[in-house]
Design a protein around this motif. Structure first.
Motif, PDB file in Angstrom:
ATOM      1  N   TYR A 228      12.997  -3.715   8.320  1.00  0.00           N
ATOM      2  CA  TYR A 228      11.806  -4.156   8.676  1.00  0.00           C
ATOM      3  C   TYR A 228      11.137  -5.416   7.961  1.00  0.00           C
ATOM      4  CZ  TYR A 228       7.159  -3.723  10.912  1.00  0.00           C
ATOM      5  OH  TYR A 228       5.999  -4.201  11.402  1.00  0.00           O
ATOM      6  N   ASP A 229      10.798  -6.392   8.712  1.00  0.00           N
ATOM      7  CA  ASP A 229      10.500  -7.619   8.007  1.00  0.00           C
ATOM      8  C   ASP A 229       8.978  -7.884   7.556  1.00  0.00           C
ATOM      9  OD1 ASP A 229       9.791  -7.665  10.634  1.00  0.00           O
ATOM     10  OD2 ASP A 229      10.858  -9.638  11.042  1.00  0.00           O
ATOM     11  N   ARG A 230       8.114  -7.176   8.378  1.00  0.00           N
ATOM     12  CA  ARG A 230       6.463  -7.385   8.089  1.00  0.00           C
ATOM     13  C   ARG A 230       6.164  -6.426   7.107  1.00  0.00           C
ATOM     14  NH1 ARG A 230       3.289  -7.487  13.472  1.00  0.00           N
ATOM     15  NH2 ARG A 230       1.670  -8.265  12.041  1.00  0.00           N
ATOM     16  N   MET A 231       6.370  -6.956   5.634  1.00  0.00           N
ATOM     17  CA  MET A 231       5.789  -6.094   4.482  1.00  0.00           C
ATOM     18  C   MET A 231       4.491  -5.708   4.502  1.00  0.00           C
ATOM     19  SD  MET A 231       9.015  -5.741   3.062  1.00  0.00           S
ATOM     20  CE  MET A 231       8.354  -5.425   1.100  1.00  0.00           C
ATOM     21  N   GLU A 232       3.834  -6.483   5.049  1.00  0.00           N
ATOM     22  CA  GLU A 232       2.284  -6.427   4.838  1.00  0.00           C
ATOM     23  C   GLU A 232       2.092  -4.941   5.807  1.00  0.00           C
ATOM     24  OE1 GLU A 232       2.755  -8.971   8.668  1.00  0.00           O
ATOM     25  OE2 GLU A 232       3.466  -8.673   6.480  1.00  0.00           O
TER      26      GLU A 232
END
Length: 218
Positions: A150-154
């Motif tokens: 997954y790339d959306r760390m926020e």
């Protein structure tokens, strides 16, 4: 020429036991295992391993039957080697698949060495195994899961878990039940998530574990 066409005394009985063994194994794999997991690769492997081990055990006993005292030792060593092949794999096998592999190997061994056992007792033994697997399957409510990079760390923080769930459901098209956050790479802004979802989706569930080479960068 006539000797070439003759079969040994126990060969016909072996074919009967093989037929029973294959039918029982087919039912376990394709009616109990595959209907929930949809894993064609493991189903293919289980079926062929079962047939191969049946013949290995049968002919191993046939060759050793005239060796008297060495027979038990030879069979014991052979069975030890057969069960050791469960460790012959490149990646770790899931626990459920490992259990099924053990069952189909045990079925092959039991049916191959059952020479002289009354057919009714052999059938009853196979039925007991099938019923045991069926009862475990219906009592254990497992849900499919998969690993996702997954790339959306926020969104992986606990306070934004609902947003994370909504984003994954939109991307994956799955009804997600649970999300577990695993390895986190702040340099690449990537995280490894285990997503548990409802139902069985063959395309989403075709890979349940990434290869070691794919995980090396985490």
């Amino acid at each position: 020429m006539l000797d070439f066409l003759n079969f040994s005394a126990g060969f016909t009985a072996m074919l009967v036991r093989l037929t029973i063994s294959v039918i029982v194994t087919w039912f376990i794999i394709f009616r109990l295992y595959y209907m929930k997991s949809r894993r064609r690769d493991f189903s293919f492997t289980f079926m062929l391993i079962h047939i191969a081990i049946f013949f290995i055990v049968f002919f191993m006993i046939f060759v050793l039957e005239d060796m008297k005292g060495k027979t038990s030792m030879g069979i014991g060593i052979g069975l030890f080697g057969i069960f050791s092949i469960m460790r012959y794999r490149t990646d770790a096998m899931p626990v459920r698949e490992m259990t099924y592999l053990f069952i189909i190997i045990a079925l092959a061994v039991v049916n191959a060495i059952a020479e002289g056992v009354p057919m009714l007792e052999l059938l009853l033994t196979n039925i007991i195994i099938v019923v045991a697997v069926w009862l475990c399957e219906i009592s254990l409510k497992t849900q499919p899961s998969k690993l996702v990079q997954y790339d959306r760390m926020e969104l992986i923080v606990p306070e934004r878990r609902e947003e994370l769930k909504a984003d994954l459901e939109k991307r994956l098209g799955l009804d997600i039940l649970k999300i577990e956050v695993g390895a986190v790479d702040f340099i690449r802004d990537m995280a490894m998530l285990r997503v548990t979802y409802k139902g069985v989706d063959s395309s989403a569930n075709s890979v349940i574990k990434l290869k070691n080479s794919q995980l090396a960068e985490f």
